[in-house]
Design an enzyme around this catalytic site. Structure first.
Site, PDB file in Angstrom:
ATOM      1  N   GLU A  60     -97.677  31.755  21.441  1.00  0.00           N
ATOM      2  CA  GLU A  60     -97.114  32.757  20.532  1.00  0.00           C
ATOM      3  C   GLU A  60     -96.512  33.936  21.288  1.00  0.00           C
ATOM      4  O   GLU A  60     -95.443  34.434  20.933  1.00  0.00           O
ATOM      5  CB  GLU A  60     -98.181  33.239  19.547  1.00  0.00           C
ATOM      6  CG  GLU A  60     -98.551  32.228  18.470  1.00  0.00           C
ATOM      7  CD  GLU A  60     -99.498  31.141  18.967  1.00  0.00           C
ATOM      8  OE1 GLU A  60     -99.701  30.161  18.232  1.00  0.00           O
ATOM      9  OE2 GLU A  60    -100.033  31.299  20.089  1.00  0.00           O
ATOM     10  N   HIS A 129    -108.867  31.040  11.674  1.00  0.00           N
ATOM     11  CA  HIS A 129    -107.623  30.519  11.122  1.00  0.00           C
ATOM     12  C   HIS A 129    -107.386  31.018   9.688  1.00  0.00           C
ATOM     13  O   HIS A 129    -106.578  30.449   8.964  1.00  0.00           O
ATOM     14  CB  HIS A 129    -107.634  28.991  11.100  1.00  0.00           C
ATOM     15  CG  HIS A 129    -107.611  28.359  12.456  1.00  0.00           C
ATOM     16  ND1 HIS A 129    -108.638  28.465  13.332  1.00  0.00           N
ATOM     17  CD2 HIS A 129    -106.655  27.609  13.069  1.00  0.00           C
ATOM     18  CE1 HIS A 129    -108.346  27.793  14.444  1.00  0.00           C
ATOM     19  NE2 HIS A 129    -107.141  27.278  14.312  1.00  0.00           N
TER      20      HIS A 129
END
Length: 325
Positions: A60, A129
């Site tokens: 990311e 998550h």
């Protein structure tokens, strides 16, 4: 008017913008060959090719930084994070660089980038998550934050986000991807910063964003059916910019407020909205602003317990009744 799903609405919006503007590209983890982790970009690689639909490494910090650089040079990248929980890996790139570049350049450099992906609990994928970071994102000047609750808004808001010259964080809910509603074919925009009155009412304002709006509408039906209570339901749609006018007009009409969100209670969007109401519409309130959030703990992995941790129709129904006592 055709009925399509939330994921199809997002796909249509991105496809239309790719066709409209040669500078629009979609980049992210598995957006191409795998058709997207949640199949939002299904078929787009075959249609637009690898120069417009770009698979990235699972890094990311790397690919978000690359997208920000591309945006500064005139591209309009759409960056998909497989789970938005991983935004924190690119925190510096997003909030220290993308958010500040237009200000620090005296308006000479724009950063028209959209950061999108699922941000929610309820799918039993564990605490790492299941984040809902809209309040963290909205804290930073220079970032716009959007959280659509239905397919119609998802398409219109996505198109507006792609065309915006500032960074936009676009938070989706995996539990909404398969939900459908009527969505017009072709071009339409939903402006950033404009809330939507989903249901008119006179007795209480239920305000929120994202998937809890769908639950609030069901709770409002129950309130009417069982107690003849007319609840007004307002979907913020956009967290920043925030439509304070629609919020305050509703408060002045109903005099009672329940804010519903999936985020944790501490420093949440609902806390900010409650502060705005207290500051600008205190004299119109007949009761304190009530907030209903997720229970204040990391997302619970156990499916039955996670359902209780999150807002649900019964919790909203009961909270509304408490506000009306």
């Amino acid at each position: 008017m055709p009925v399509i799903t939330y994921r199809e609405a997002l796909r249509h919006a991105m496809s239309e913008e790719i066709e409209r503007d040669e500078n629009v590209v979609l980049m992210g983890e598995e957006v191409g060959q795998f058709n997207g982790a949640y199949k939002v970009s299904e078929g787009m690689l075959a249609k637009y090719g690898p120069k417009r639909i770009i698979d990235t490494p699972i890094s990311e910090a790397g690919f978000i930084g690359m997208g920000i650089g591309a945006a500064m040079l005139g591209m309009r990248p759409i960056m998909e994070l497989m789970f938005f929980s991983f935004y924190s890996v690119a925190f510096d790139q997003i909030f220290n660089n993308a958010a500040n570049i237009r200000y620090m350049s005296g308006g000479l450099i724009n950063c028209p980038i959209v950061l999108r992906g699922p941000a929610n609990g309820g799918t039993n994928v564990g605490a790492t998550h299941s984040h809902t970071p809209e309040s963290i994102a909205a804290y930073h000047p220079g970032i716009k934050v959007v959280v659509p609750s239905n397919a119609y808004d998802a398409k219109g808001l996505m198109k507006s986000a792609i065309r915006d010259n500032d960074p936009v964080i676009f938070l989706e809910n995996t539990m909404l991807y398969g939900e459908s509603c009527e969505v017009p074919d072709g071009e339409y925009l939903v402006p950033l910063g404009k809330a939507n009155v989903m249901r008119e009412g006179t007795d209480i304002s239920i305000i929120g964003h994202g998937r809890p709006i769908q639950l609030a509408l069901k709770a409002a039906d129950l309130l009417k059916e069982k107690h003849n209570i007319n609840a007004e339901v307002i979907d913020l749609r956009s967290i920043r910019p925030l439509d304070e006018e629609t919020i305050l007009n509703s408060v002045k009409k109903t005099n009672r407020v329940l804010y519903v969100e999936e985020a944790k209670p501490f420093c949440s969007v609902g806390a900010m909205v409650a502060c705005i109401i207290q500051d600008q519409a205190f004299d119109y309130l007949d009761a304190p602003v009530k907030r209903l959030t997720s229970i204040d703990a990391p997302a619970i992995y156990c499916p039955p317990l996670e359902k209780v941790q999150l807002p649900n129709v019964d919790r909203i129904f009961q909270a509304a009744l408490e506000t009306l006592k």
